[in-house]
Design a protein around this motif. Structure first.
Motif, PDB file in Angstrom:
ATOM      1  N   SER A 140       0.777  -1.050  -0.267  1.00 55.44           N
ATOM      2  CA  SER A 140      -0.073   0.059   0.032  1.00 55.44           C
ATOM      3  C   SER A 140       0.777   1.255  -0.040  1.00 55.44           C
ATOM      4  O   SER A 140       0.338   2.246  -0.603  1.00 55.44           O
ATOM      5  N   ALA A 141       2.045   1.266   0.547  1.00 60.61           N
ATOM      6  CA  ALA A 141       3.044   2.427   0.576  1.00 60.61           C
ATOM      7  C   ALA A 141       3.646   2.605  -0.527  1.00 60.61           C
ATOM      8  O   ALA A 141       4.331   3.753  -0.843  1.00 60.61           O
ATOM      9  N   GLN A 142       3.642   1.874  -1.523  1.00 62.76           N
ATOM     10  CA  GLN A 142       4.327   1.932  -2.850  1.00 62.76           C
ATOM     11  C   GLN A 142       3.732   3.074  -3.610  1.00 62.76           C
ATOM     12  O   GLN A 142       2.518   2.850  -4.051  1.00 62.76           O
ATOM     13  N   PRO A 143       4.202   3.992  -4.174  1.00 61.75           N
ATOM     14  CA  PRO A 143       3.538   5.223  -4.873  1.00 61.75           C
ATOM     15  C   PRO A 143       3.011   4.821  -6.061  1.00 61.75           C
ATOM     16  O   PRO A 143       2.144   5.367  -6.885  1.00 61.75           O
ATOM     17  N   GLU A 144       3.604   3.702  -6.863  1.00 67.84           N
ATOM     18  CA  GLU A 144       3.484   3.354  -8.022  1.00 67.84           C
ATOM     19  C   GLU A 144       2.008   2.494  -8.217  1.00 67.84           C
ATOM     20  O   GLU A 144       1.402   2.340  -9.008  1.00 67.84           O
ATOM     21  N   ILE A 145       1.716   1.925  -6.978  1.00 67.69           N
ATOM     22  CA  ILE A 145       0.512   0.921  -6.643  1.00 67.69           C
ATOM     23  C   ILE A 145      -0.818   1.774  -6.763  1.00 67.69           C
ATOM     24  O   ILE A 145      -0.933   2.476  -5.720  1.00 67.69           O
ATOM     25  N   ASP A 146      -1.522   1.566  -7.587  1.00 65.29           N
ATOM     26  CA  ASP A 146      -2.810   2.438  -7.598  1.00 65.29           C
ATOM     27  C   ASP A 146      -3.794   1.640  -6.727  1.00 65.29           C
ATOM     28  O   ASP A 146      -4.695   2.031  -6.105  1.00 65.29           O
ATOM     29  N   ASN A 147      -3.898   0.352  -6.782  1.00 66.79           N
ATOM     30  CA  ASN A 147      -4.930  -0.743  -6.230  1.00 66.79           C
ATOM     31  C   ASN A 147      -4.274  -1.902  -5.784  1.00 66.79           C
ATOM     32  O   ASN A 147      -3.653  -2.417  -6.749  1.00 66.79           O
ATOM     33  N   ILE A 148      -4.569  -2.678  -4.864  1.00 64.77           N
ATOM     34  CA  ILE A 148      -4.147  -3.948  -4.341  1.00 64.77           C
ATOM     35  C   ILE A 148      -5.493  -4.732  -4.584  1.00 64.77           C
ATOM     36  O   ILE A 148      -6.328  -4.684  -3.762  1.00 64.77           O
ATOM     37  N   GLU A 149      -5.405  -5.662  -5.651  1.00 63.26           N
ATOM     38  CA  GLU A 149      -6.571  -6.477  -5.859  1.00 63.26           C
ATOM     39  C   GLU A 149      -6.867  -7.507  -4.940  1.00 63.26           C
ATOM     40  O   GLU A 149      -7.909  -8.055  -4.516  1.00 63.26           O
ATOM     41  N   ALA A 150      -5.458  -8.473  -4.630  1.00 63.14           N
ATOM     42  CA  ALA A 150      -5.569  -9.474  -3.648  1.00 63.14           C
ATOM     43  C   ALA A 150      -4.099  -9.617  -3.356  1.00 63.14           C
ATOM     44  O   ALA A 150      -3.211  -9.441  -4.021  1.00 63.14           O
ATOM     45  N   VAL A 151      -4.116 -10.168  -1.947  1.00 64.30           N
ATOM     46  CA  VAL A 151      -2.604 -10.682  -1.594  1.00 64.30           C
ATOM     47  C   VAL A 151      -2.682 -12.142  -1.007  1.00 64.30           C
ATOM     48  O   VAL A 151      -3.733 -12.521   0.019  1.00 64.30           O
ATOM     49  N   LEU A 152      -2.352 -13.168  -1.633  1.00 66.14           N
ATOM     50  CA  LEU A 152      -2.289 -14.544  -1.186  1.00 66.14           C
ATOM     51  C   LEU A 152      -0.833 -15.097  -0.529  1.00 66.14           C
ATOM     52  O   LEU A 152      -0.165 -14.637  -0.992  1.00 66.14           O
ATOM     53  N   THR A 153      -1.075 -15.528   0.460  1.00 67.25           N
ATOM     54  CA  THR A 153       0.117 -16.279   1.045  1.00 67.25           C
ATOM     55  C   THR A 153       0.164 -17.569   1.456  1.00 67.25           C
ATOM     56  O   THR A 153      -1.066 -18.025   1.688  1.00 67.25           O
ATOM     57  N   MET A 154       1.327 -18.306   1.438  1.00 66.04           N
ATOM     58  CA  MET A 154       0.993 -19.812   1.927  1.00 66.04           C
ATOM     59  C   MET A 154       2.344 -20.199   2.611  1.00 66.04           C
ATOM     60  O   MET A 154       3.666 -19.889   1.872  1.00 66.04           O
ATOM     61  N   LYS A 155       2.468 -20.959   3.622  1.00 70.49           N
ATOM     62  CA  LYS A 155       3.870 -21.410   4.333  1.00 70.49           C
ATOM     63  C   LYS A 155       4.118 -22.393   3.501  1.00 70.49           C
ATOM     64  O   LYS A 155       3.392 -23.572   3.326  1.00 70.49           O
ATOM     65  N   LEU A 156       5.631 -22.375   3.084  1.00 71.21           N
ATOM     66  CA  LEU A 156       6.087 -23.520   2.405  1.00 71.21           C
ATOM     67  C   LEU A 156       6.818 -24.386   3.395  1.00 71.21           C
ATOM     68  O   LEU A 156       7.504 -25.348   2.738  1.00 71.21           O
ATOM     69  N   GLY A 157       7.515 -23.720   4.554  1.00 65.31           N
ATOM     70  CA  GLY A 157       8.113 -24.484   5.370  1.00 65.31           C
ATOM     71  C   GLY A 157       8.404 -23.392   6.536  1.00 65.31           C
ATOM     72  O   GLY A 157       7.581 -22.645   6.651  1.00 65.31           O
ATOM     73  N   LEU A 158       9.227 -23.803   7.350  1.00 68.57           N
ATOM     74  CA  LEU A 158       9.384 -23.099   8.699  1.00 68.57           C
ATOM     75  C   LEU A 158       9.971 -21.734   8.250  1.00 68.57           C
ATOM     76  O   LEU A 158       9.478 -20.731   8.991  1.00 68.57           O
ATOM     77  N   ASP A 159      10.861 -21.580   7.413  1.00 66.54           N
ATOM     78  CA  ASP A 159      11.161 -20.185   6.914  1.00 66.54           C
ATOM     79  C   ASP A 159      10.859 -19.934   5.692  1.00 66.54           C
ATOM     80  O   ASP A 159      11.842 -19.144   4.920  1.00 66.54           O
ATOM     81  N   SER A 160      10.010 -20.346   5.080  1.00 66.95           N
ATOM     82  CA  SER A 160       9.821 -19.898   3.468  1.00 66.95           C
ATOM     83  C   SER A 160       8.383 -19.625   3.431  1.00 66.95           C
ATOM     84  O   SER A 160       7.551 -20.541   4.006  1.00 66.95           O
ATOM     85  N   THR A 161       7.907 -18.596   2.722  1.00 65.33           N
ATOM     86  CA  THR A 161       6.510 -18.177   2.385  1.00 65.33           C
ATOM     87  C   THR A 161       6.549 -17.624   1.209  1.00 65.33           C
ATOM     88  O   THR A 161       7.151 -16.981   0.561  1.00 65.33           O
ATOM     89  N   LEU A 162       5.269 -18.304   0.522  1.00 64.11           N
ATOM     90  CA  LEU A 162       4.938 -17.916  -0.919  1.00 64.11           C
ATOM     91  C   LEU A 162       4.157 -16.522  -0.754  1.00 64.11           C
ATOM     92  O   LEU A 162       3.020 -16.705   0.230  1.00 64.11           O
ATOM     93  N   VAL A 163       4.262 -15.508  -1.734  1.00 63.29           N
ATOM     94  CA  VAL A 163       3.347 -14.517  -1.685  1.00 63.29           C
ATOM     95  C   VAL A 163       3.040 -14.436  -3.236  1.00 63.29           C
ATOM     96  O   VAL A 163       3.760 -14.245  -3.987  1.00 63.29           O
ATOM     97  N   ALA A 164       1.693 -14.212  -3.363  1.00 63.30           N
ATOM     98  CA  ALA A 164       1.321 -13.831  -4.575  1.00 63.30           C
ATOM     99  C   ALA A 164       0.212 -12.870  -4.505  1.00 63.30           C
ATOM    100  O   ALA A 164      -0.667 -12.874  -3.878  1.00 63.30           O
ATOM    101  N   ALA A 165       0.481 -11.704  -5.280  1.00 63.20           N
ATOM    102  CA  ALA A 165      -0.145 -10.371  -5.310  1.00 63.20           C
ATOM    103  C   ALA A 165      -0.840  -9.671  -6.648  1.00 63.20           C
ATOM    104  O   ALA A 165       0.258  -9.871  -7.687  1.00 63.20           O
ATOM    105  N   ARG A 166      -1.853  -9.604  -6.771  1.00 58.60           N
ATOM    106  CA  ARG A 166      -2.387  -8.869  -7.971  1.00 58.60           C
ATOM    107  C   ARG A 166      -2.607  -7.548  -7.606  1.00 58.60           C
ATOM    108  O   ARG A 166      -3.302  -7.066  -6.656  1.00 58.60           O
TER     109      ARG A 166
END
Length: 330
Positions: free
Chosen positions: A255-281
């Motif tokens: 949200s703090a990025q000046p180039e981003i006009d709108n955030i459609e979705a943010v999806l996350t999933m734990k892949l392990g103890l210290d690994s996380t997948l982030v998918a954002a539209r």
């Protein structure tokens, strides 16, 4: 012209050559030592409990022996989890093997349920059916074995709790291996206490129902612990989102990025103890050319990786906001 592209980032600053291993963390080394301590204690205690239970004929002591055998087998599962979860990503598993920890933790939960809980309940029924009596020497042997078991199990529990509280790399009890050891040792201490109470009351009253009740209580306790550990492992294997605090940090940074006009979705999933997948539209402000979009995307992903180190798999689905919606927003 609106642009629509998907860009991905893999392992900020941690790109590895094919076949390279994932470095073992200090937390993993400490957890391995904790598991080995618990394994050694459980093997010694299981042998002592089994010998004492066979000599005395105590159902509560035999239930505790089964409990310790189950715990020993589970520690072997956890050692396998620590080793196999650090294997590098490959073509068949492009996101790595971090979820191996949850698979082996699930097997450990099954072991606690079958070898510990079910056997303890069967021992309780067998005690009521046979109504066996013990001599004084049998009672004394059982009490001595259980007292020693309490000391060893308590020492193992204290080590596991100490690591969970003081090792920042373990993130408390988020590590399923460490969480399982704490649950096993805590249950073992409580189980030994129940067995001590049941054996003592049997010695004082001569009623085997007290030991049978202790076996039932130990069995139900183990079934409950197995259910909780199994449910947590199941959630992680299915694909659980990152914790709310982490998701809020990711959303706030986007949200703090000046180039981003709108955030459609943010999806996350734990892949392990210290690994996380982030998918954002996200929708970018209009008027940016493709080269500028690429540069902005890389900068955003680099910022996410810096602020949230656990987010090592970041994918942005970038589109340009329609000019009419941009005017309407004003």
């Amino acid at each position: 012209m609106p642009c629509d592209r998907v860009t991905g980032r893999r392992g900020r600053g941690r790109t590895r050559a094919p076949g390279a291993g994932v470095d073992e963390t200090s937390s993993d080394r400490k957890t391995r030592l904790t598991v080995l301590v618990a394994l050694g204690a459980n093997l010694a205690i299981a042998a002592a409990k089994a010998a004492g239970g066979l000599v005395s004929g105590s159902p509560a002591l035999l239930s505790e022996a089964a409990h310790s055998v189950a715990d020993s087998l589970n520690e072997l599962f956890l050692l396998a989890a620590l080793r196999r979860s650090r294997r590098p990503a490959d073509s068949r598993h492009p996101f790595g093997y971090g979820k191996e920890r949850y698979f082996w933790s699930l097997l450990a939960a099954v072991g606690i349920f079958v070898m510990g809980g079910c056997f303890s309940v069967l021992q309780g029924f067998d005690a009521l059916r046979t109504d066996a009596a013990e001599d004084h020497a049998g009672y004394v042997a059982g009490l001595v074995v259980l007292a020693a078991a309490f000391v060893f199990e308590g020492a193992s529990l204290l080590r596991a709790v100490h690591q969970a509280r003081n090792d920042p790399g373990s993130e408390g009890l988020h590590d399923p291996a460490l969480r399982t050891v704490v649950a096993e040792d805590g249950t073992a201490v409580l189980g030994v206490t129940l067995a001590l109470a049941g054996l003592s009351l049997h010695m004082v009253t001569g009623q085997v129902v007290w030991e049978a009740s202790a076996s039932f209580a130990i069995g139900l306790l183990l079934v409950y612990v197995a259910y909780r550990l199994g449910r947590e492992a199941r959630d992680q294997l299915i694909g659980e989102a990152a914790d709310p605090v982490l998701r809020e940090r990711i959303g706030a940074l986007l949200s703090a990025q000046p180039e981003i006009d709108n955030i459609e979705a943010v999806l996350t999933m734990k892949l392990g103890l210290d690994s996380t997948l982030v998918a954002a539209r996200v929708d970018l402000r209009p008027g940016m050319d493709s080269e500028e979009v690429e540069l902005v995307s890389e900068r955003i992903k680099a910022s996410l990786g810096h602020i949230v180190p656990a987010a090592d798999r970041i994918f942005l689905d970038v589109t340009e906001s329609p000019p009419d919606r941009n005017r309407a927003a004003r």
